[in-house]
Design a protein around this motif. Structure first.
Motif, PDB file in Angstrom:
ATOM      1  N   ASP A   1       0.832  -1.199   0.000  1.00  0.00           N
ATOM      2  CA  ASP A   1       0.000   0.000   0.000  1.00  0.00           C
ATOM      3  C   ASP A   1       0.871   1.255   0.000  1.00  0.00           C
ATOM      4  OD1 ASP A   1      -1.707   2.215   1.021  1.00  0.00           O
ATOM      5  OD2 ASP A   1      -3.194   0.617   1.163  1.00  0.00           O
ATOM      6  N   PRO A   2       0.741   2.107  -1.023  1.00  0.00           N
ATOM      7  CA  PRO A   2       1.584   3.299  -1.103  1.00  0.00           C
ATOM      8  C   PRO A   2       1.396   4.245   0.074  1.00  0.00           C
ATOM      9  CG  PRO A   2      -0.200   3.406  -2.717  1.00  0.00           C
ATOM     10  CD  PRO A   2      -0.201   2.013  -2.166  1.00  0.00           C
ATOM     11  N   TRP A   3       0.215   4.172   0.736  1.00  0.00           N
ATOM     12  CA  TRP A   3      -0.019   5.091   1.848  1.00  0.00           C
ATOM     13  C   TRP A   3       0.747   4.703   3.102  1.00  0.00           C
ATOM     14  CZ3 TRP A   3      -1.834   9.429   0.222  1.00  0.00           C
ATOM     15  CH2 TRP A   3      -2.637   9.447  -0.920  1.00  0.00           C
ATOM     16  N   LEU A   4       1.427   3.551   3.085  1.00  0.00           N
ATOM     17  CA  LEU A   4       2.305   3.186   4.201  1.00  0.00           C
ATOM     18  C   LEU A   4       3.717   3.730   4.013  1.00  0.00           C
ATOM     19  CD1 LEU A   4       1.223  -0.458   5.061  1.00  0.00           C
ATOM     20  CD2 LEU A   4       1.028   1.565   6.516  1.00  0.00           C
ATOM     21  N   HIS A   5       3.949   4.428   2.917  1.00  0.00           N
ATOM     22  CA  HIS A   5       5.242   5.086   2.729  1.00  0.00           C
ATOM     23  C   HIS A   5       5.312   6.282   3.673  1.00  0.00           C
ATOM     24  CE1 HIS A   5       8.740   6.941   0.950  1.00  0.00           C
ATOM     25  NE2 HIS A   5       8.877   5.911   0.131  1.00  0.00           N
ATOM     26  N   THR A   6       6.459   6.439   4.319  1.00  0.00           N
ATOM     27  CA  THR A   6       6.589   7.493   5.325  1.00  0.00           C
ATOM     28  C   THR A   6       6.426   8.895   4.749  1.00  0.00           C
ATOM     29  OG1 THR A   6       8.988   7.349   5.021  1.00  0.00           O
ATOM     30  CG2 THR A   6       8.046   6.157   6.890  1.00  0.00           C
ATOM     31  N   ARG A   7       6.603   9.058   3.439  1.00  0.00           N
ATOM     32  CA  ARG A   7       6.461  10.406   2.866  1.00  0.00           C
ATOM     33  C   ARG A   7       5.040  10.938   3.030  1.00  0.00           C
ATOM     34  NH1 ARG A   7       6.569   7.933  -2.583  1.00  0.00           N
ATOM     35  NH2 ARG A   7       8.804   8.357  -2.676  1.00  0.00           N
ATOM     36  N   PHE A   8       4.067  10.030   3.243  1.00  0.00           N
ATOM     37  CA  PHE A   8       2.685  10.458   3.397  1.00  0.00           C
ATOM     38  C   PHE A   8       2.269  10.585   4.865  1.00  0.00           C
ATOM     39  CE2 PHE A   8       2.625   8.082  -0.729  1.00  0.00           C
ATOM     40  CZ  PHE A   8       2.490   9.207  -1.533  1.00  0.00           C
ATOM     41  N   GLY A   9       3.222  10.335   5.769  1.00  0.00           N
ATOM     42  CA  GLY A   9       2.914  10.511   7.187  1.00  0.00           C
ATOM     43  C   GLY A   9       2.110   9.399   7.824  1.00  0.00           C
TER      44      GLY A   9
ATOM     45  N   LEU B   1       6.023   0.436  16.277  1.00  0.00           N
ATOM     46  CA  LEU B   1       5.566   1.373  17.301  1.00  0.00           C
ATOM     47  C   LEU B   1       4.860   2.586  16.704  1.00  0.00           C
ATOM     48  CD1 LEU B   1       8.718   1.093  19.557  1.00  0.00           C
ATOM     49  CD2 LEU B   1       6.422   0.324  20.154  1.00  0.00           C
ATOM     50  N   MET B   2       5.337   3.086  15.569  1.00  0.00           N
ATOM     51  CA  MET B   2       4.687   4.233  14.950  1.00  0.00           C
ATOM     52  C   MET B   2       3.280   3.856  14.478  1.00  0.00           C
ATOM     53  SD  MET B   2       5.004   7.439  14.313  1.00  0.00           S
ATOM     54  CE  MET B   2       6.780   7.786  14.344  1.00  0.00           C
ATOM     55  N   LEU B   3       3.140   2.680  13.896  1.00  0.00           N
ATOM     56  CA  LEU B   3       1.813   2.226  13.485  1.00  0.00           C
ATOM     57  C   LEU B   3       0.904   2.019  14.694  1.00  0.00           C
ATOM     58  CD1 LEU B   3       2.814  -0.284  10.672  1.00  0.00           C
ATOM     59  CD2 LEU B   3       1.763   1.965  10.375  1.00  0.00           C
TER      60      LEU B   3
ATOM     61  N   TRP C   1      -0.811   8.481   8.308  1.00  0.00           N
ATOM     62  CA  TRP C   1      -2.220   8.625   8.673  1.00  0.00           C
ATOM     63  C   TRP C   1      -3.185   8.399   7.506  1.00  0.00           C
ATOM     64  CZ3 TRP C   1      -5.112  12.256   6.213  1.00  0.00           C
ATOM     65  CH2 TRP C   1      -4.438  13.330   5.606  1.00  0.00           C
ATOM     66  N   PRO C   2      -2.841   8.741   6.246  1.00  0.00           N
ATOM     67  CA  PRO C   2      -3.812   8.468   5.180  1.00  0.00           C
ATOM     68  C   PRO C   2      -4.174   6.984   5.047  1.00  0.00           C
ATOM     69  CG  PRO C   2      -2.162  10.024   4.417  1.00  0.00           C
ATOM     70  CD  PRO C   2      -1.673   9.474   5.712  1.00  0.00           C
TER      71      PRO C   2
END
Length: 360
Positions: A68-76, A99-101, A78-79
């Protein structure tokens, strides 16, 4: 039972070769195998074919893996949760080791299970302990699953509810080791030692160098250097680049004694559950390992391994000489290691977690 899948969310990158990725793939596959349908979400991967990559790791290609591209850190991050909120709310359960997730899951009010790989470095030194303990006590983190008793102790002493802490050491794909040649004690006159993994100065690799230079055996190092480590492979050893994970058992089959020379200074030494340990058990070779508390949770001196001072080269040499002079001991240790491995299949591990968390 809820027909929706278990959702496992991680940040491992499929095009890399880290232990966390290997562990996540085996965990997801094994949940599937025990009857807990699992959907594993990972970030996008660069230039890989998913089926070929899964084959490299010896993983069932039918695994429900979604990049999933939304798990790339560049998107923060949350999306991802906005887009999948309905799915996550309907899930049989939510599992993560990141931990971040976990923090984002908590912010969206999503109850989940958090696996802890490194209590001291990540939680204590990394400043995550308040988040983890607070969310655990409020039950947004339903269960904590540390991989060692040492990690569990750090958690409970920091305020986690011990009634919802499940210790689950890592495991091994036993089937991959079933066809290895049996231990041959006649090869101990000049044994082969094999190391597979990250090549770095803090992995105890000087032990392999010292044994090779002293003519005690043939040392083979297989892997890639840790970025920025400036590790130089010694001339005394045979070296090979990284090999796909499904080739790892074959290399253990070429070894005669398994060495696990973890130094006490290793960042994860206080609470780790190294997969190499379980691979060593499954290989059915006599094991010589560093005498560290976290390894003594799983190994017993003179019964399943010989435990030695990790920083004393002469102790490693003496342990090898002992196996060479006492072939019956070597055979007993090899047999005991193989028997002990049966306690640590991925399927047994995930069944324990699934039953505890109410997913089965």
């Amino acid at each position: 039972m809820n027909g929706a899948p278990l959702i496992y969310v991680a940040r491992c990158r499929l095009h890399r070769n880290g232990a966390n990725l290997i562990q996540a793939l085996h965990v997801a596959e094994s949940f599937d195998r025990i009857g807990v349908p699992t959907r594993l979400y990972l970030p996008p991967a660069k230039g890989v074919t998913v089926t070929a990559r899964l084959r490299d790791f010896g993983i069932d290609e039918l695994l429900d893996l979604r990049l999933d591209p939304w798990l790339h850190t560049r998107f923060g991050l949350w999306p991802f949760f906005v887009r999948h909120l309905g799915e996550l709310r309907r899930a049989r359960g939510i599992f993560t080791h990141n931990l971040m997730l976990s923090r984002w899951l908590a912010r969206f009010g999503l109850k989940h299970v958090l696996e802890i790989h490194d209590a001291d470095r990540d939680l204590v030194q990394g400043g995550w302990m308040d988040h983890v303990v607070g969310c655990h006590r409020s039950r947004i983190i339903d269960w904590l699953v540390p991989v060692s008793r040492a990690a569990a102790k750090v958690l409970t002493e920091s305020g986690a509810d011990p009634e919802r802490v499940l210790v689950a050491p890592n495991a091994v794909a036993l089937k991959a080791y079933a066809a290895l040649p049996k231990f041959d004690p006649t090869r101990l006159d000049h044994p082969t030692f094999v190391y597979l993994g990250t090549l770095a100065a803090d992995r105890g690799l000087h032990v392999f160098d010292a044994l090779a230079r002293r003519g005690i055996g043939h040392a083979v190092l297989i892997g890639e250097s840790e970025p920025g480590s400036h590790f130089v492979t010694p001339d005394s050893v045979e070296s090979h680049p990284f090999v796909p994970h499904h080739e790892v058992p074959g290399w253990y089959g070429r070894s005669d004694i398994t060495l696990l020379p973890y130094p006490p200074q290793l960042a994860t030494a206080d609470s780790m559950s190294p997969m190499k340990l379980f691979e060593a058990l499954a290989a059915g070779r006599p094991i010589i390992a560093s005498d560290l508390p976290v390894l003594r949770e799983l190994l017993e001196h003179e019964k399943t391994a010989l435990l030695v001072d990790p920083e004393d080269i002469e102790a490693w040499i003496a342990a090898i000489r002992r196996l060479q002079s006492d072939r019956q001991l070597a055979v007993r240790l090899a047999h005991a290691a193989a028997e002990r491995a049966h306690d640590f299949s991925w399927e047994k591990r995930e069944e324990k977690i699934a039953r505890t968390c109410g997913w089965l």
